[in-house]
Motif scaffolding. Structure first.
Motif, mmCIF file in Angstrom:
data_model
loop_
_atom_site.group_PDB
_atom_site.id
_atom_site.type_symbol
_atom_site.label_atom_id
_atom_site.label_comp_id
_atom_site.label_asym_id
_atom_site.label_seq_id
_atom_site.Cartn_x
_atom_site.Cartn_y
_atom_site.Cartn_z
ATOM 1 N N ARG A 229 0.837 -1.202 0.000
ATOM 2 C CA ARG A 229 0.000 0.000 0.000
ATOM 3 C C ARG A 229 0.875 1.257 0.000
ATOM 4 N N ILE A 230 1.596 1.438 -1.104
ATOM 5 C CA ILE A 230 2.405 2.636 -1.342
ATOM 6 C C ILE A 230 1.853 3.288 -2.603
ATOM 7 N N HIS A 231 1.431 4.522 -2.504
ATOM 8 C CA HIS A 231 0.748 5.162 -3.631
ATOM 9 C C HIS A 231 1.247 6.583 -3.856
ATOM 10 N N GLU A 232 1.335 6.958 -5.122
ATOM 11 C CA GLU A 232 1.674 8.336 -5.484
ATOM 12 C C GLU A 232 0.409 9.156 -5.687
ATOM 13 N N ILE A 233 0.416 10.386 -5.179
ATOM 14 C CA ILE A 233 -0.603 11.373 -5.532
ATOM 15 C C ILE A 233 0.114 12.484 -6.285
ATOM 16 N N LYS A 234 -0.335 12.799 -7.470
ATOM 17 C CA LYS A 234 0.331 13.796 -8.301
ATOM 18 C C LYS A 234 0.414 15.139 -7.585
ATOM 19 N N ALA A 235 1.574 15.761 -7.658
ATOM 20 C CA ALA A 235 1.816 17.009 -6.927
ATOM 21 C C ALA A 235 0.769 18.097 -7.186
ATOM 22 N N PRO A 236 0.337 18.331 -8.446
ATOM 23 C CA PRO A 236 -0.646 19.399 -8.658
ATOM 24 C C PRO A 236 -1.965 19.173 -7.932
ATOM 25 N N LEU A 237 -2.236 17.924 -7.551
ATOM 26 C CA LEU A 237 -3.496 17.630 -6.871
ATOM 27 C C LEU A 237 -3.448 17.891 -5.371
ATOM 28 N N ILE A 238 -2.273 17.746 -4.763
ATOM 29 C CA ILE A 238 -2.230 17.739 -3.309
ATOM 30 C C ILE A 238 -1.286 18.768 -2.693
ATOM 31 N N LEU A 239 -0.271 19.207 -3.420
ATOM 32 C CA LEU A 239 0.717 20.112 -2.832
ATOM 33 C C LEU A 239 0.383 21.584 -3.021
ATOM 34 N N GLN A 240 -0.737 21.884 -3.699
ATOM 35 C CA GLN A 240 -1.187 23.272 -3.848
ATOM 36 C C GLN A 240 -2.276 23.537 -2.818
ATOM 37 N N PRO A 241 -2.094 24.482 -1.898
ATOM 38 C CA PRO A 241 -3.052 24.688 -0.815
ATOM 39 C C PRO A 241 -4.289 25.472 -1.244
ATOM 40 N N GLY A 242 -5.159 24.786 -1.982
ATOM 41 C CA GLY A 242 -6.352 25.441 -2.489
ATOM 42 C C GLY A 242 -7.339 24.428 -3.026
ATOM 43 N N PRO A 243 -8.130 24.814 -4.033
ATOM 44 C CA PRO A 243 -9.199 23.945 -4.537
ATOM 45 C C PRO A 243 -8.749 22.548 -4.959
ATOM 46 N N ALA A 244 -7.594 22.424 -5.593
ATOM 47 C CA ALA A 244 -7.152 21.105 -6.051
ATOM 48 C C ALA A 244 -7.035 20.131 -4.889
ATOM 49 N N ALA A 245 -6.360 20.549 -3.820
ATOM 50 C CA ALA A 245 -6.177 19.670 -2.665
ATOM 51 C C ALA A 245 -7.511 19.351 -1.995
ATOM 52 N N LEU A 246 -8.417 20.321 -1.941
ATOM 53 C CA LEU A 246 -9.686 20.132 -1.244
ATOM 54 C C LEU A 246 -10.664 19.276 -2.027
ATOM 55 N N THR A 247 -10.392 19.038 -3.298
ATOM 56 C CA THR A 247 -11.317 18.263 -4.148
ATOM 57 C C THR A 247 -10.631 17.006 -4.671
ATOM 58 N N ASP A 248 -9.890 17.120 -5.750
ATOM 59 C CA ASP A 248 -9.293 15.943 -6.374
ATOM 60 C C ASP A 248 -8.188 15.327 -5.523
ATOM 61 N N GLY A 249 -7.433 16.158 -4.825
ATOM 62 C CA GLY A 249 -6.410 15.621 -3.932
ATOM 63 C C GLY A 249 -7.042 14.819 -2.808
ATOM 64 N N PHE A 250 -8.090 15.375 -2.226
ATOM 65 C CA PHE A 250 -8.808 14.672 -1.166
ATOM 66 C C PHE A 250 -9.425 13.379 -1.692
ATOM 67 N N ALA A 251 -9.985 13.419 -2.892
ATOM 68 C CA ALA A 251 -10.571 12.223 -3.483
ATOM 69 C C ALA A 251 -9.530 11.128 -3.679
ATOM 70 N N ALA A 252 -8.308 11.520 -4.036
ATOM 71 C CA ALA A 252 -7.234 10.536 -4.191
ATOM 72 C C ALA A 252 -6.894 9.890 -2.854
ATOM 73 N N ILE A 253 -6.822 10.704 -1.805
ATOM 74 C CA ILE A 253 -6.570 10.155 -0.465
ATOM 75 C C ILE A 253 -7.671 9.172 -0.087
ATOM 76 N N GLN A 254 -8.918 9.572 -0.302
ATOM 77 C CA GLN A 254 -10.044 8.683 0.003
ATOM 78 C C GLN A 254 -9.920 7.350 -0.720
ATOM 79 N N ALA A 255 -9.582 7.408 -2.012
ATOM 80 C CA ALA A 255 -9.490 6.188 -2.820
ATOM 81 C C ALA A 255 -8.409 5.258 -2.286
ATOM 82 N N PHE A 256 -7.291 5.822 -1.885
ATOM 83 C CA PHE A 256 -6.173 5.000 -1.419
ATOM 84 C C PHE A 256 -6.374 4.467 0.013
ATOM 85 N N LEU A 257 -7.306 5.058 0.736
ATOM 86 C CA LEU A 257 -7.610 4.570 2.082
ATOM 87 C C LEU A 257 -8.821 3.650 2.104
ATOM 88 N N ALA A 258 -9.476 3.512 0.956
ATOM 89 C CA ALA A 258 -10.682 2.686 0.899
ATOM 90 C C ALA A 258 -10.359 1.204 1.142
#
Length: 258
Positions: A229-258
């Motif tokens: 269970r080692i997963h990459e999240i693309k930097a533009p989705l999670i390392l920008q402190p704004g809409p990307a992290a709050l939406t698609d970045g968060f969705a990626a975290i959810q998917a990898f923790l499912a």
């Protein structure tokens, strides 16, 4: 700022670009960071004037901006140069989810659409709380987020909080409150001792090498490594402190923790 609301805005980071597009105020943008990729059409529509810690000051000045939007101490030198040139600058410094929401509301106020910005911020906030309420009731998965590999740097505040909203538990929550990356450095032994169930990684500016993480000495004892269970999240989705992290970045975290 020469006029209100500002008619010519330069954005030196991605999150303010995306926010202005979401607010329907993208026509005010006259220059963007080279890292701005959301929405995809921004790369066709707006000239690129900066990287992250460097900027083409003459190019920015030639655009005659009413306002330049910057982020963090890492852009302080750029801000100083622009200020000396007589340009109005607003520097954001959000490091947690509350800060991201405040950025949206502040930016909306700066461009004269506070109600629209408040509605957008409330949408983000309500979506996160709704997701948290629906997160699995099983014991929380322990998560190590790696922001950089050499040295190893653990996740910043907004990432730690998003892991929590997704039903996980950041293994280094105390470090997440440190704004500077140098204060979030961890050792291999600390990660081994933390025994994360999931490893999420996003190395700013380069692709994550999962095999290299897996091969680190002693890491075969880590549950996340043993079960893959080692997963990459693309930097533009999670390392920008704004809409990307709050939406698609968060969705990626959810998917990898499912």
């Amino acid at each position: 700022m020469r006029r209100f609301p500002p008619e010519r805005i330069v954005c030196l980071t991605e999150e303010t670009v995306e926010t202005l597009y979401l607010l329907g105020e993208e026509d005010r943008i006259v220059g963007v960071s080279g890292y701005a990729v959301r929405p995809p059409r921004v790369r066709r529509e707006k000239p690129r004037v900066s990287a992250f810690t460097s900027a083409d000051i003459p190019k920015i000045l030639a655009l005659a901006p009413d306002l330049v939007l910057a982020f963090s101490d890492l852009q302080a030198d750029i801000v100083a140069d622009l200020a000396r040139a007589g340009i109005a600058v607003h520097l954001f410094n959000q490091r947690d989810v509350a800060g991201c929401l405040a950025m949206v509301r502040t930016l909306g106020a700066l461009v004269g659409v506070p109600e629209r910005a408040d509605a957008l911020a409330r949408f983000f906030e309500e979506s996160l709380h709704s997701a948290a309420a629906q997160a699995p009731t099983r014991p929380r998965l322990r998560v190590y987020f790696e922001e950089w590999d050499a040295p190893m740097i653990s996740g910043i505040g907004w990432i730690s909080e998003l892991i929590g909203f997704a039903g996980g538990q950041d293994v280094f929550p105390e470090l997440s409150r440190q704004p500077a990356a140098k204060d979030r450095i961890v050792t291999a032994d600390q990660v081994i001792a933390a025994a994360p169930d999931v490893i999420l990684a996003s190395w700013c500016g380069k692709k994550v090498n999962v095999d290299r993480i897996r091969a680190r000495p002693g890491w075969d004892a880590i549950p996340a490594v043993r079960i893959g269970r080692i997963h990459e999240i693309k930097a533009p989705l999670i390392l920008q402190p704004g809409p990307a992290a709050l939406t698609d970045g968060f969705a990626a975290i959810q998917a990898f923790l499912a």
